[in-house]
Design a protein around this motif. Structure first.
Motif, PDB file in Angstrom:
ATOM      1  N   TYR A  85     -13.071  30.926 -11.620  1.00 16.83           N
ATOM      2  CA  TYR A  85     -12.043  31.133 -12.646  1.00 16.83           C
ATOM      3  C   TYR A  85     -12.256  30.189 -13.828  1.00 16.83           C
ATOM      4  CZ  TYR A  85      -8.932  34.405 -10.100  1.00 16.83           C
ATOM      5  OH  TYR A  85      -8.387  35.499  -9.483  1.00 16.83           O
ATOM      6  N   ARG A  86     -12.577  28.917 -13.532  1.00 18.61           N
ATOM      7  CA  ARG A  86     -12.824  27.955 -14.618  1.00 18.61           C
ATOM      8  C   ARG A  86     -14.042  28.375 -15.443  1.00 18.61           C
ATOM      9  NH1 ARG A  86     -11.081  23.874 -10.986  1.00 18.61           N
ATOM     10  NH2 ARG A  86     -13.205  23.491 -10.277  1.00 18.61           N
ATOM     11  N   GLU A 114      -7.019  32.167 -16.389  1.00 19.68           N
ATOM     12  CA  GLU A 114      -5.898  31.248 -16.218  1.00 19.68           C
ATOM     13  C   GLU A 114      -4.961  31.628 -15.067  1.00 19.68           C
ATOM     14  OE1 GLU A 114      -4.013  30.894 -19.995  1.00 19.68           O
ATOM     15  OE2 GLU A 114      -5.778  29.977 -20.942  1.00 19.68           O
TER      16      GLU A 114
END
Length: 427
Positions: free
Chosen positions: A269-270, A275
Motif C-alpha cells: 500500500y505504501r 491510503e
C-alpha cells in the motif's frame, strides 16, 4: 443491462492496468493459446473477482459452478459452443451424459442452475439425465426449480465399473456438479466412464491455498508478459493449520499469520500510495458457499472469538470441521450496482468465457464477503462474447468486462496447473 459504477477517485492504477491489457490483447490471446496446449483445461469453472480501482484480482475459483441460472441468456449460444468443445475433448463420440448435482434439493435456485445446465448440454446435442447421490432419494423424484422448471432426479446405480440408472441408461460421460465436500463416495471411484471434473477437483482433496500457489506462478508469468507489477492482479496469502476454533487451539499462530500478512500488505500500500486500511479474509481452506469466512483488520480480532464467531468459523458445508484456513489479502470492492456493493463472477466452460453476473449485497460493506445470505445476482452484459473494443476507452464496459475475462482465465489456468499437481495419475 446494469453497468457498475466505479468511483472515479479510485480508477487511476486500474485504468492503466486495463490499458496494458487492451494494448497487449493479441499477445495475451496468443499466450493463452500456448498455455492451453501445455495444460488441460478444467471442464468448467467460475471465478469471483474483486475490483478495488487500484487492484483487480480473483479471490476464489470454483471447479463446480452452481449459478448457471444467473447468466445472461443472450450468451447461451456461446455456452453451447463451449459445451461442445469441452465434451469433444473428453469423449468426442458422446451421445449422453449423466449429470450428478449437489444433494441439497430444497434449494430451488440451485435446482434452477441444474435446469440451466441441462438445457445447455441438450442444445449441444446430448441426452441428459440427472442422477443423484442423495440417500434420501430412492426412486425417480420430480422437483420444481425456483422458476418453475421441472427437475427429475433418479438414484445412481453402479453395474460393474459403470454408473447407470434403473432403466439401464448407460451414459458415455458423467458430469459432476457436486463438489464432494463430504468426501469421495465409493460409488464414483474407478469408473470406466469419463468423469468430469475429476474426483481430485472436489473439496475432499482440493485446497484454496494450492490454487493460489498455482495462481501466484501464473500471475508472475502474465505480469512479465504485459510489464506490470503482479501484485495488481494477485492477492497475497498465507495458510494456517492445526486449528480448532471451538477449543481455541492454534489461535495465537493464526493471529501471527494475520499480523505478518497485514504487514506485507501495508508495504505494498505504501509503495502504491494507497491510503486505505489493509484487511485480510480468513476462510476455510476447503469449502464453498461462503461458510467459514471472516474479514479481519487486526490480529487481535482472531483472539478470543465469541461463541457465535467460533461456531461460524468452525464448520462448513456438510458439517465438516475447519482445521485449516487460508489467510488472504482482502481486496476492496468499489463497484456498486444500484448503490449496493457488488463483485463480478465470471463463468467459463473449456477455455471460453461464457458470461457472468454481479454478486450484489445491500447489507455488506466494501471490505466484506458478499457470498452470504441476502445476496442477489445481476447478469453481466458481456457484449460480443467478451471481445474487446480496441478503439474504445480502456474502462468502457466492453473493455472492462474483457479485462475481467482475462483475469478470470488466469485463475482458470491456475486451476489447470493445480489439478495437474494433485492428479494421482499425472506424470
Amino acid at each position: 443491462m446494469p453497468v457498475p459504477h466505479l468511483s472515479n477517485v479510485q480508477n487511476g492504477p486500474l485504468l492503466e492496468l486495463e490499458r496494458r491489457i487492451l494494448e497487449a490483447q493479441p499477445q495475451i490471446e496468443h499466450w493463452f493459446r500456448s498455455q492451453w496446449c501445455a495444460h488441460a483445461t478444467p471442464f468448467y469453472g467460475s471465478v469471483d473477482l474483486r475490483n478495488s480501482g487500484f487492484k483487480l484480482a480473483p479471490v476464489d475459483m470454483n471447479m463446480f459452478p452452481g449459478g448457471f441460472n444467473n447468466l445472461n441468456t443472450d450468451m447461451t449460444p456461446l455456452a453451447v459452443q463451449a459445451a461442445m468443445s469441452a465434451v469433444d475433448k473428453v469423449c468426442p463420440e458422446a451421445k449422453s451424459v449423466l449429470l450428478i448435482p449437489e444433494n441439497h434439493t430444497r434449494n430451488t435456485y440451485y435446482l434452477q442452475n441444474v435446469a440451466a445446465l441441462v438445457r445447455i448440454f441438450e442444445l449441444a446435442g446430448l441426452k441428459v439425465r440427472l442422477g443423484t447421490l442423495n440417500p434420501e432419494i430412492t426412486e425417480a423424484t420430480e422437483l420444481t426449480a425456483a422458476n418453475g422448471a421441472p427437475v427429475r432426479l433418479e438414484p445412481v446405480e453402479r453395474r460393474g465399473n459403470r454408473l447407470v440408472l434403473a432403466d439401464g441408461f448407460n451414459p458415455c460421460m458423467v458430469l459432476l456438479n457436486n463438489d464432494l465436500s463430504g468426501g469421495i463416495p465409493p460409488l464414483l471411484q474407478n469408473i470406466e466412464q469419463n468423469l468430469m471434473p475429476p474426483l481430485h477437483a472436489g473439496w475432499a482433496v482440493r485446497r484454496k491455498s494450492h490454487h493460489f500457489q498455482a495462481y501466484d506462478e501464473v500471475a508472475q508469468d502474465f505480469a512479465q508478459l504485459i510489464s506490470i507489477d503482479p501484485w495488481l492482479i494477485n492477492p497475497l496469502f498465507a495458510s494456517a493449520g492445526g486449528l480448532d476454533f471451538q477449543s481455541r487451539q492454534g489461535e495465537q499462530m493464526l493471529a501471527d499469520t494475520v499480523s505478518d500478512l497485514l504487514t506485507r500488505i501495508r508495504v505494498k500500500y505504501r509503495e502504491q500510495g494507497i491510503e486505505h486500511d489493509p484487511f485480510v479474509i480468513v476462510k476455510a481452506d476447503a469449502g464453498t458457499y461462503g461458510m467459514g469466512v471472516m474479514s479481519v483488520k487486526s490480529p487481535e480480532e482472531v483472539i478470543g472469538l465469541n461463541r457465535k464467531a467460533r461456531n461460524k468459523m468452525s464448520v462448513v458445508k456438510e458439517g465438516l470441521a475447519v482445521s485449516e484456513v487460508i489467510v488472504q489479502e482482502g481486496v476492496y470492492t468499489f463497484e456498486t450496482v444500484e448503490e449496493a456493493v457488488a463483485e463480478p463472477v465470471v463463468y467459463m466452460m473449456d477455455r471460453y468465457v461464457i458470461g457472468g453476473f454481479y454478486r450484489v449485497h445491500t447489507g455488506r460493506g466494501v471490505d466484506e464477503n458478499l457470498n452470504a445470505p441476502g445476496m442477489h445476482f445481476v447478469p453481466l452484459s458481456f457484449e460480443t462474447a467478451c471481445l474487446p473494443d480496441r478503439q474504445g476507452n480502456p474502462d468502457c464496459p466492453q473493455n472492462r468486462f474483457y479485462s475481467y475475462g482475462v483475469i478470470a482465465r488466469l485463475a482458470l489456468l491456475a486451476g489447470a496447473r493445480e489439478l495437474e499437481a494433485t492428479d494421482p495419475d499425472y506424470e
